[in-house]
Motif scaffolding. Structure first.
Motif, PDB file in Angstrom:
ATOM      1  N   LYS A 285       0.820  -1.202   0.000  1.00 50.06           N
ATOM      2  CA  LYS A 285       0.000   0.000   0.000  1.00 50.06           C
ATOM      3  C   LYS A 285       0.861   1.262   0.000  1.00 50.06           C
ATOM      4  N   VAL A 286       1.963   1.220   0.752  1.00 48.64           N
ATOM      5  CA  VAL A 286       2.856   2.377   0.806  1.00 48.64           C
ATOM      6  C   VAL A 286       3.471   2.633  -0.559  1.00 48.64           C
ATOM      7  N   GLU A 287       3.894   1.564  -1.231  1.00 48.28           N
ATOM      8  CA  GLU A 287       4.497   1.712  -2.562  1.00 48.28           C
ATOM      9  C   GLU A 287       3.469   2.241  -3.550  1.00 48.28           C
ATOM     10  N   LYS A 288       2.247   1.746  -3.476  1.00 54.31           N
ATOM     11  CA  LYS A 288       1.208   2.202  -4.391  1.00 54.31           C
ATOM     12  C   LYS A 288       0.912   3.684  -4.175  1.00 54.31           C
ATOM     13  N   ARG A 289       0.837   4.105  -2.897  1.00 50.75           N
ATOM     14  CA  ARG A 289       0.578   5.511  -2.616  1.00 50.75           C
ATOM     15  C   ARG A 289       1.724   6.377  -3.109  1.00 50.75           C
ATOM     16  N   HIS A 290       2.963   5.925  -2.900  1.00 48.20           N
ATOM     17  CA  HIS A 290       4.134   6.667  -3.353  1.00 48.20           C
ATOM     18  C   HIS A 290       4.146   6.786  -4.877  1.00 48.20           C
ATOM     19  N   ASN A 291       3.836   5.689  -5.566  1.00 52.04           N
ATOM     20  CA  ASN A 291       3.818   5.710  -7.026  1.00 52.04           C
ATOM     21  C   ASN A 291       2.721   6.618  -7.558  1.00 52.04           C
ATOM     22  N   ARG A 292       1.560   6.635  -6.869  1.00 59.33           N
ATOM     23  CA  ARG A 292       0.469   7.499  -7.307  1.00 59.33           C
ATOM     24  C   ARG A 292       0.866   8.959  -7.184  1.00 59.33           C
ATOM     25  N   TRP A 293       1.581   9.302  -6.085  1.00 56.59           N
ATOM     26  CA  TRP A 293       2.047  10.679  -5.912  1.00 56.59           C
ATOM     27  C   TRP A 293       3.020  11.066  -7.019  1.00 56.59           C
ATOM     28  N   TRP A 294       3.913  10.132  -7.370  1.00 53.50           N
ATOM     29  CA  TRP A 294       4.844  10.400  -8.463  1.00 53.50           C
ATOM     30  C   TRP A 294       4.079  10.666  -9.761  1.00 53.50           C
ATOM     31  N   ALA A 295       3.107   9.811 -10.044  1.00 57.01           N
ATOM     32  CA  ALA A 295       2.342   9.963 -11.288  1.00 57.01           C
ATOM     33  C   ALA A 295       1.588  11.284 -11.294  1.00 57.01           C
ATOM     34  N   GLU A 296       0.976  11.638 -10.167  1.00 61.75           N
ATOM     35  CA  GLU A 296       0.230  12.890 -10.090  1.00 61.75           C
ATOM     36  C   GLU A 296       1.149  14.090 -10.305  1.00 61.75           C
ATOM     37  N   GLY A 297       2.318  14.058  -9.657  1.00 66.05           N
ATOM     38  CA  GLY A 297       3.248  15.165  -9.797  1.00 66.05           C
ATOM     39  C   GLY A 297       3.802  15.286 -11.199  1.00 66.05           C
ATOM     40  N   LEU A 298       4.212  14.177 -11.783  1.00 67.87           N
ATOM     41  CA  LEU A 298       4.814  14.208 -13.107  1.00 67.87           C
ATOM     42  C   LEU A 298       3.807  14.570 -14.182  1.00 67.87           C
ATOM     43  N   THR A 299       2.535  14.266 -13.945  1.00 67.62           N
ATOM     44  CA  THR A 299       1.504  14.614 -14.914  1.00 67.62           C
ATOM     45  C   THR A 299       1.392  16.127 -15.070  1.00 67.62           C
ATOM     46  N   VAL A 300       1.680  16.859 -14.014  1.00 63.73           N
ATOM     47  CA  VAL A 300       1.574  18.308 -14.052  1.00 63.73           C
ATOM     48  C   VAL A 300       2.903  18.968 -14.421  1.00 63.73           C
ATOM     49  N   VAL A 301       4.018  18.271 -14.199  1.00 60.74           N
ATOM     50  CA  VAL A 301       5.338  18.888 -14.322  1.00 60.74           C
ATOM     51  C   VAL A 301       5.745  19.172 -15.765  1.00 60.74           C
ATOM     52  N   SER A 302       5.289  18.396 -16.734  1.00 61.83           N
ATOM     53  CA  SER A 302       5.745  18.608 -18.108  1.00 61.83           C
ATOM     54  C   SER A 302       5.401  20.028 -18.568  1.00 61.83           C
ATOM     55  N   PRO A 303       6.331  20.699 -19.271  1.00 60.30           N
ATOM     56  CA  PRO A 303       6.110  22.103 -19.684  1.00 60.30           C
ATOM     57  C   PRO A 303       4.797  22.344 -20.442  1.00 60.30           C
ATOM     58  N   PRO A 304       4.422  21.508 -21.437  1.00 62.44           N
ATOM     59  CA  PRO A 304       3.146  21.764 -22.124  1.00 62.44           C
ATOM     60  C   PRO A 304       1.949  21.714 -21.189  1.00 62.44           C
ATOM     61  N   MET A 305       1.970  20.777 -20.230  1.00 59.10           N
ATOM     62  CA  MET A 305       0.851  20.679 -19.298  1.00 59.10           C
ATOM     63  C   MET A 305       0.819  21.871 -18.359  1.00 59.10           C
ATOM     64  N   LEU A 306       1.990  22.306 -17.883  1.00 61.93           N
ATOM     65  CA  LEU A 306       2.053  23.465 -16.997  1.00 61.93           C
ATOM     66  C   LEU A 306       1.528  24.723 -17.690  1.00 61.93           C
ATOM     67  N   VAL A 307       1.941  24.917 -18.933  1.00 62.04           N
ATOM     68  CA  VAL A 307       1.510  26.102 -19.685  1.00 62.04           C
ATOM     69  C   VAL A 307       0.007  26.069 -19.914  1.00 62.04           C
ATOM     70  N   SER A 308      -0.507  24.924 -20.334  1.00 61.49           N
ATOM     71  CA  SER A 308      -1.940  24.826 -20.625  1.00 61.49           C
ATOM     72  C   SER A 308      -2.773  24.991 -19.362  1.00 61.49           C
ATOM     73  N   LEU A 309      -2.346  24.387 -18.243  1.00 59.00           N
ATOM     74  CA  LEU A 309      -3.079  24.535 -16.986  1.00 59.00           C
ATOM     75  C   LEU A 309      -3.053  25.979 -16.501  1.00 59.00           C
ATOM     76  N   ALA A 310      -1.886  26.631 -16.616  1.00 57.24           N
ATOM     77  CA  ALA A 310      -1.780  28.032 -16.191  1.00 57.24           C
ATOM     78  C   ALA A 310      -2.725  28.911 -16.994  1.00 57.24           C
ATOM     79  N   TYR A 311      -2.792  28.676 -18.290  1.00 54.04           N
ATOM     80  CA  TYR A 311      -3.676  29.490 -19.131  1.00 54.04           C
ATOM     81  C   TYR A 311      -5.142  29.238 -18.791  1.00 54.04           C
ATOM     82  N   LEU A 312      -5.507  27.964 -18.641  1.00 55.37           N
ATOM     83  CA  LEU A 312      -6.905  27.645 -18.347  1.00 55.37           C
ATOM     84  C   LEU A 312      -7.327  28.197 -16.987  1.00 55.37           C
ATOM     85  N   PHE A 313      -6.420  28.139 -15.990  1.00 53.66           N
ATOM     86  CA  PHE A 313      -6.715  28.732 -14.687  1.00 53.66           C
ATOM     87  C   PHE A 313      -6.875  30.249 -14.816  1.00 53.66           C
ATOM     88  N   TYR A 314      -6.020  30.866 -15.627  1.00 55.35           N
ATOM     89  CA  TYR A 314      -6.105  32.315 -15.840  1.00 55.35           C
ATOM     90  C   TYR A 314      -7.459  32.691 -16.455  1.00 55.35           C
TER      91      TYR A 314
END
Length: 325
Positions: A285-314
């Motif tokens: 369970k600990v490994e699964k939670r850790h992996n999910r956090w990694w996936a969640e963080g990396l999903t947002v970290v890529s430059p195209p995703m960051l730019v698109s999210l910033a614009y949509l929030f704006y």
């Protein structure tokens, strides 16, 4: 999470981010082009013409970029189309019908919560921009209103959000995939009046699509919601306020009864229990939670995703005004 998996998540995030950027660019470009055509009398601004353009917008700005992203992500993840996009029939039709009942109840509950949120914010001096929904005045107008505002958006948006986005991210965790697709669903609506509702309903639709293993469940619930919205808009312009209020109360009551019956059938009659584990490479369970956090963080970290999210929030923030400022 293994190094190769982290790289894969980042690549998937970049592809989804690029699809969002294309959605933004095409959407803004089409909007500007249509405004130019109307201002220069190249097109006559009638209700039916507006519906045609809305359908074109859904296909080009929403469906097209994510349709292209499908092929790129499939190649990256090495997955067959049926695994990424569950376009087959529901695995069980009793489950599908119950999902519709639960979805209808979720529509009414989400709508009520969103209305309370909007009213509360207005009491504190905040004003929200909303979507401008034209009203049909002829038989053909009713048909095209349903096509442009209910049927086509349900197909295109569910393909993009619960299909490509959620389907590609489920490899790294169902909860993260459902939540992130619901967040994008909310942001893509572009106004605070619809965004909270879209987020809440998106969470429910995502869970029910996974439960039935069919994207058609999401399409059906999405269509039901949009069709009801079109119907209420028509009623507001052709009937009294009392009639609209009574219809809303009746619909909410029916939805609540259908939802409760559906849950009862699933749990007591059909004996269905959804206990699918998260699709993570970890074992504990600990490994699964850790992996999910990694996936969640990396999903947002890529430059195209960051730019698109910033614009949509704006864009979302700019639809909110304060009376005092």
């Amino acid at each position: 999470m293994e190094k190769d998996t982290k790289k894969e998540v980042l690549k998937v995030s970049a592809v989804l981010g690029c699809a969002l950027l294309v959605f933004v660019l095409l959407g803004n470009g089409l909007t500007a082009l249509v405004r130019y055509f109307f201002d220069n009398a190249i097109l006559t601004k009638t209700f039916n013409v507006s519906c045609y353009l809305q359908i074109l917008y859904s296909i080009l700005a929403i469906l097209l970029p994510f349709f292209i992203a499908t092929f790129v992500i499939r190649k990256m993840q090495g997955r067959p189309r049926t695994d990424l996009l569950p376009l087959g029939p529901p695995k069980n039709y009793i489950l599908f019908l119950c999902a519709l009942g639960i979805g209808f109840m979720a529509i009414m509950i989400s709508n009520t919560l969103t209305s309370l949120f909007v009213v509360t914010m207005k009491d504190h001096g905040f004003v929200f921009d909303g979507a401008d929904v034209p009203i049909p005045k002829s038989a053909s107008g009713y048909f095209w209103a349903i096509m442009a505002d209910a049927f086509v958006p349900a197909l295109c948006e569910e393909y993009a959000l619960r299909g490509v986005v959620m389907g590609s991210l489920r490899k790294y965790g169902d909860s993260m995939a459902i939540g992130f697709s619901a967040l994008l669903f909310a942001l893509m609506h572009g106004n605070m009046t619809q965004a909270p509702f879209a987020f809440l309903l998106g969470l429910v639709i995502g869970r029910l699509v996974i439960a039935t293993d069919s994207l058609w469940t999401g399409i059906a619930i999405h269509f039901l919601n949009n069709f009801f919205a079109v119907l209420m808009q028509i009623m507001q312009n052709h009937t009294t306020t009392v009639t609209v209020a009574a219809t809303t109360v009746i619909a909410a009551t029916v939805a609540l009864v259908m939802g409760i019956i559906s849950i009862f059938v699933l749990r007591e009659v059909y004996h269905w229990k959804e206990r699918e584990p998260l699709r993570n490479p970890g074992t504990t369970k600990v490994e699964k939670r850790h992996n999910r956090w990694w996936a969640e963080g990396l999903t947002v970290v890529s430059p195209p995703m960051l730019v698109s999210l910033a614009y949509l929030f704006y864009v979302l923030v700019t639809t909110v005004y304060h009376k005092g400022g």
